[in-house]
Design an enzyme around this catalytic site. Sequence first.
Site, PDB file in Angstrom:
ATOM      1  N   GLY D 147       0.822  -1.212   0.000  1.00  0.00           N
ATOM      2  CA  GLY D 147       0.000   0.000   0.000  1.00  0.00           C
ATOM      3  C   GLY D 147       0.852   1.256   0.000  1.00  0.00           C
ATOM      4  N   CYS D 148       0.194   2.399  -0.180  1.00  0.00           N
ATOM      5  CA  CYS D 148       0.924   3.657  -0.325  1.00  0.00           C
ATOM      6  C   CYS D 148       1.520   4.115   1.014  1.00  0.00           C
ATOM      7  CB  CYS D 148       0.029   4.733  -0.919  1.00  0.00           C
ATOM      8  SG  CYS D 148      -1.523   5.011  -0.048  1.00  0.00           S
TER       9      CYS D 148
END
Lengths: 344, 344, 344, 344
Positions: D147-148
Amino acid sequence: MKVSVLGATGYAGAELLRILYNHPDAEVVHITSESHTGENISDLYPHLRGLYDMKLESMKDIEAIGSDSDFVFIGLPHGHAMEVGKALADKPVRIIDLGADYRFADTSVYEAWYHVPHTHTDAVRVYGLAELYREDIREAKIIGNAGCFTTASILALAPLAKQHLIDVNTIIVDAKSGVSGAGRSAKQPNHFPELYDNFRAYNVAKHRHTPEIEQAITDLSGETTVLNFTPHLVPMSRGILATCYASLKDGVQPELVDAAFEKLYGKEYFIRLLGRGAYPSTKNVRGSNFCDIAWHIDERTNRVIVLSVIDNLVKGAAGQAVQNFNIACGFEEKTGLDYVPMYP
Amino acid sequence: MKVSVLGATGYAGAELLRILYNHPDAEVVHITSESHTGENISDLYPHLRGLYDMKLESMKDIEAIGSDSDFVFIGLPHGHAMEVGKALADKPVRIIDLGADYRFADTSVYEAWYHVPHTHTDAVRVYGLAELYREDIREAKIIGNAGCFTTASILALAPLAKQHLIDVNTIIVDAKSGVSGAGRSAKQPNHFPELYDNFRAYNVAKHRHTPEIEQAITDLSGETTVLNFTPHLVPMSRGILATCYASLKDGVQPELVDAAFEKLYGKEYFIRLLGRGAYPSTKNVRGSNFCDIAWHIDERTNRVIVLSVIDNLVKGAAGQAVQNFNIACGFEEKTGLDYVPMYP
Amino acid sequence: MKVSVLGATGYAGAELLRILYNHPDAEVVHITSESHTGENISDLYPHLRGLYDMKLESMKDIEAIGSDSDFVFIGLPHGHAMEVGKALADKPVRIIDLGADYRFADTSVYEAWYHVPHTHTDAVRVYGLAELYREDIREAKIIGNAGCFTTASILALAPLAKQHLIDVNTIIVDAKSGVSGAGRSAKQPNHFPELYDNFRAYNVAKHRHTPEIEQAITDLSGETTVLNFTPHLVPMSRGILATCYASLKDGVQPELVDAAFEKLYGKEYFIRLLGRGAYPSTKNVRGSNFCDIAWHIDERTNRVIVLSVIDNLVKGAAGQAVQNFNIACGFEEKTGLDYVPMYP
Amino acid sequence: MKVSVLGATGYAGAELLRILYNHPDAEVVHITSESHTGENISDLYPHLRGLYDMKLESMKDIEAIGSDSDFVFIGLPHGHAMEVGKALADKPVRIIDLGADYRFADTSVYEAWYHVPHTHTDAVRVYGLAELYREDIREAKIIGNAGCFTTASILALAPLAKQHLIDVNTIIVDAKSGVSGAGRSAKQPNHFPELYDNFRAYNVAKHRHTPEIEQAITDLSGETTVLNFTPHLVPMSRGILATCYASLKDGVQPELVDAAFEKLYGKEYFIRLLGRGAYPSTKNVRGSNFCDIAWHIDERTNRVIVLSVIDNLVKGAAGQAVQNFNIACGFEEKTGLDYVPMYP
């Protein structure tokens, strides 16, 4: 005075509440929203917490609201205010509509641009641009508050039109607005990442503020005016800058232009003339009811370029509505509107 | 090809480095800065870390730099490039100046608007707007890369001027630019809190890009053109939108307008015609060399309104410089420039 | 009351003028600037045009200014206010310093973090965080107005420190501020294109607001506190959000946390408790003196996370100064500060 | 390699198309959208005009798409990828999921935080954080792209966790993201005027990236880790900055910390170590796959503060997916990803 706000959940409605909070002679008695009936306005607008913990009502019983109120401010999409106007026609309550329903003397123009039939064509109403139509506003039953782009544009051009210094059919208004002018409803094109670091035009040659500007310039100049108006969206919240171009009539000297502005606005509190060669900034009027104006003359092309700035939610909507309210009530015009713009 | 960048620490210089990094046929051999001589460019621009850890040199020994280079790109304030041009006049190195020194065929126009004497009036040079002057660029010794506002404006108006569809003396260009166009030096008016949530015009009726647009429209239309150009500052980093107005000549039908754009640009890679009635956005070209163009015809006023957008640092500066470099080298024109704009 | 503003050309000074304009019991008699002496404040800040067309004076004759004034507000860089304080020590005028000179009970802490000797160590002064030190402020000769980050941070943590609910040495304050907090002087890192669409931290583990927060938490909890404070710059104009972390002491239930906030702030006008699980936004307090606070308890880690927001120029500077002024004068505390935040 | 993008109309999908355009060894064969089936992607994303004028297909016939493709990138909301994974389980096509379905080794953690049953628990898959799990990625059938927020956070903390320099249960990650991380769908809280000049936290103590960070730190340190993760929304488009706090173990000297970063990342192309005491900015990595990292040691509190920045859509999504694709294909890791960040 007891006032009510119909359609209080839009940005203009919320801004009205902000301004009215400090108005010494206005008491807000009803606020309405059909989609949020029963909710507290401060749940929708947490900045109002502790200041307006009022319930939103339905406007279904508009007659009761009208009876309770000396003034009704309307912040609804076009088409709704004329229904309210008819329903309250026989009551003493007075109406200030922030939408377009009562802005046009010729309702066929309204119908052509707004694509709905006008159902209250016999309404006695005035155009609510305070500096230009003050005398009419004093006694008006219904005030059609001027639009945001139109306020900036008309105030910029009025002195020149009135003094016949320009060829009105050469007018081009290139206007730029912050995004709050597009309303509070989320739409994909106005989603944050779409607009941020972005700039674009919209509604070229067809924006509905065009005929409103034309109506005023025609009225002021006495000459039928057809013009170009182009709106753009600036990646900021508030503020309008209108860049207005027109060809000067032969022999018009710069001093005549200066004098026209001075003559019409020299004593106006809310219009600040920055003078020839100056540059207004939207931030200098942010949060306030001021309209700052400057002008430039290009001797190479014989055109005058007028720059005007307003806060679209104040002088372009809620502030002008309160200014009109003050005029209609006989209060000092700056009552509740006399404060410093918020900078930076 | 060996290339050098004089004045590499401005935004246009840094953008050149960004673009050249992926150019398969260019090798950067010298980068210069007088105020940061001896420093590493990636200390000034940390985004370049690991990619350009090069030392900035002085350009005092311009002849050595010229000898080492096939091309010199100049990103210096106006007045400096002509000194470089003279110093390198007898060397085989070719020059692409991103400033104004070599943009004017008539150097007296340059002198009148830039207020400095032109010291290299006999330079053989071409105007570096690739889509319009491609053939001249191929063999040029000195290319005066077109300005940012001017590129957007001229590309918008060229088809209409060339096909004689408009009255060129009715042209008004209302242009809006992101703040990177004002350069990297900190100035009080461009301090972050001053511009944020703010919009303003500047240099009305006196911006130096005015005569550059006039020169091109005069050249393309064959008619001496005097026009209005008004720049505005948008609170964003990159991007220019030019809104260009002109009166159509009598009897010009919309299809003729459409055909003029199609004819001039139908095969251009970097010009994307969005068509009549469309709306370009600066963000759709951000970081790229594209110029997106759309046009509107207002039958009420008989005016055409052309909207064009570019990234001021790419098609308005460094990208166009590389496009010109490609043309001058005989490379495919999109070499090193063929990538997708950065959205959102 | 007659008031003067020393250092009126910074953002905090201009904000003081904005607020004082609507204060019914304050009259601005002198405004000073050493670098703009003789200029009109509205030439530097055109948003003040028509509202404050006052001349800026030098503060060289500080004694005359002191004699004319009941209160002097000081918006100067640290190090200057103590000179003013000494010069006015024997006059009846009272002082509210928006800088750091009078914030520390132990001036050696000031000297260690500000790297200048304190020259007015015997000054009788109080820490100007109104909600926590109100009683001391009433009679104070010199009020050291709390800093912007510190106001947001201390107000967030005070109830927990005072009720001994947290381990004070686990406190971490991660704070974020709009750029107006960095002042009005143009600096390259705060140039518009550098900050726009950008986010960064600064002064990690060495920001001067650290010991100011520690002083207050130590005072409130009775335990010597050492903590981490990290400031960040948000690409916006105004507003601070402080995210404050601390470990709860064993057995502290969520209701105890709720009760601590309610007990300390339940009757405070300017502190709006949004409650457990809520999310304050800087925009909801923009332009106002409110501090909105919410808190979250993470049962997985046994930490409490308190979120607080203020407008750095109002509750973090000028608004708090006026609040302190009201307290010191015996006025109602919200006099001149009772208006709606500007949203959107 | 033939690649397809499922869910191409989200920001991560569009960014994948941007990056793949310049990848020499990838050809996009299918792009899908259920809500825009049959439309041209460049009508939804005009920046792609002329570059990707491809039709969006439905993914109903996922098996055909799988048969046509060597790799399938999935940019769909969580819950969808596992259905795709099952449907393509027996085909040679490999999968890179940009969502959460394949990120957790223990699917019960996924179920607890995402509130849906995991239907593909026996999938053989790897966690797609390239710098830390490179060897596993080479042969993986299914890659659960990190994920970011987690990429920024884990990369910041990994060297310290791996070298056992910190007490993992003191970790606090305070993270800030641009709004593109919230997706392209218009929602009222992300409407432009709501976020502009505004800052707020969200999902405190419950954001789904929390267990993903915990999983990695537990894996790297060998100690079960529970931590705090707090996301905030920055009024900008792109970029994440993670401010990570942890207590150093007794006796850990600054040089040990420096060495840990150097040891783990010294040879990594996409991780740029700015060093102890430095300040990364999101803009320095904008548009690129770089992660810039700096760290600070506070000797007063014995905590280390690590700052890391990424572009959430590149290293936090599409860029890392392509990096993983390169590893999985045996290509040089920076293929198609080797360009300069876009500054300013």
